[in-house]
Write an enzyme that holds these catalytic residues in place. Structure first.
Site, short mmCIF file in Angstrom:
data_model
loop_
_atom_site.label_atom_id
_atom_site.label_comp_id
_atom_site.label_asym_id
_atom_site.label_seq_id
_atom_site.Cartn_x
_atom_site.Cartn_y
_atom_site.Cartn_z
CG HIS A 127 -4.37 8.95 6.63
ND1 HIS A 127 -4.29 7.77 5.98
CD2 HIS A 127 -4.03 9.77 5.81
CE1 HIS A 127 -4.46 7.87 4.95
NE2 HIS A 127 -4.08 8.88 4.37
CB THR A 156 -7.21 3.94 2.78
OG1 THR A 156 -6.37 4.09 4.18
CG2 THR A 156 -7.63 5.49 2.35
CB THR A 157 -7.78 -0.04 6.46
OG1 THR A 157 -8.65 0.90 7.31
CG2 THR A 157 -6.34 0.45 6.44
CG HIS A 208 -3.34 5.93 10.70
ND1 HIS A 208 -4.73 6.33 11.15
CD2 HIS A 208 -3.44 5.91 9.68
CE1 HIS A 208 -5.11 6.22 9.93
NE2 HIS A 208 -4.36 5.94 8.76
CG HIS A 248 -3.02 -3.46 9.81
ND1 HIS A 248 -2.97 -4.47 9.16
CD2 HIS A 248 -4.12 -3.71 10.78
CE1 HIS A 248 -3.86 -5.30 9.46
NE2 HIS A 248 -4.83 -4.65 10.43
CG HIS A 263 -1.06 4.93 5.24
ND1 HIS A 263 -1.77 3.69 5.20
CD2 HIS A 263 -2.18 5.84 5.75
CE1 HIS A 263 -2.94 3.72 5.69
NE2 HIS A 263 -3.18 5.17 6.10
#
Ligand SMILES: [Zn+2]
Length: 247
Positions: free
Chosen positions: A131, A197-198, A112, A86, A114
């Site tokens: 994040h 957000t996941t 992590h 992801h 995005h």
């Protein structure tokens, strides 16, 4: 105050290798597993559809408030870096990495990336967003977000990318990476209440989005994107009357 037991699944969903071992139904960013369908993939993910305090958001019209300074005490990151399918995630085991806000201490557990950014600032989407996931002693989560834009090369990002094994779920150990220079010098921020957000899109997450972006070179951004293979941002969610404060 939430009990630890309630937040355990959240943490597990956030943390690379463990997530692959105990994760719920598969989700993603393309095809039938796209963010619009997350809430229908599993009852565990229903907050993705039903939640009223969901992240990310478009940050507009913040209310200026006297808020306490954010003190970031991130020092040397030691743990693993992994492409978990992801995102690129760095799991940190160093107990000395923490931040304090309102006098409360939150330990850094992982960070992590995005691409493009998930949150927007006044409608602006950035090429990437980092994040930093932090947790207090009661298991409550605080995510500190940093926007990344194209510019000068970022030595820490370059170092992380050089250590990353592109192959999914194949962690590399990292030891003593100094990320102090990775963060902007000014820590003015927006603050609001939101969610993961996941999936499972759990709420009760405090969000802090730093106003000042940091830069990555074009090739560093391209390298991150090539690992992700596709965009990995959830679209912005309605505020439903939430207030955004800013210092
Ligand atoms: Zn994230």
């Amino acid at each position: 105050m939430k009990k630890l037991i309630k937040t355990l699944p959240i943490l597990m969903a956030c943390t690379g290798i463990m997530a692959s071992a105990i994760a719920g139904p598969h989700w993603g960013y393309e095809g039938k597993e796209t963010p619009e369908n997350w809430g229908k993939l599993s009852p565990e993910y229903q907050m993705c559809d039903l939640g009223k305090n969901q992240s990310p958001v478009n940050i507009t019209g913040p209310i200026h408030a006297e808020v306490n300074n954010l003190d970031i005490h991130y020092d040397l990151i030691s743990g693993t870096i992994i492409n978990n399918g992801h995102t690129v995630q760095i799991n940190d085991k160093n107990a000395n990495d923490y931040l304090t806000v309102d006098g409360e201490q939150f330990k850094l557990t992982q960070f992590h990336f995005h691409a493009p950014s998930e949150n927007q600032i006044n409608g602006k989407t950035y090429p990437m967003e980092a994040h930093f996931v932090n947790q207090n002693k009661d298991g409550e989560l605080l995510v500190m977000a940093v926007m990344l834009e194209e510019g000068k090369s970022n030595p820490i990002a370059a170092q992380l990318l050089s250590l990353l094994n592109d192959k999914e779920n194949t962690p590399t150990n990292i030891n003593g990476i100094d990320i102090r220079t990775f963060l902007p010098e000014v820590s003015d921020y927006y603050r609001f209440s939101g969610s993961l957000t996941t999936p499972p899109c759990s709420e009760g997450v405090t969000w802090i989005v730093l106003k000042q972006p940091i830069t990555l070179s074009k090739s560093e951004i391209t390298k991150f994107k090539s690992v992700f293979k596709h965009h990995n941002n959830r679209p912005v969610q309605p505020l439903h009357g939430r207030l955004i404060i800013s210092n």
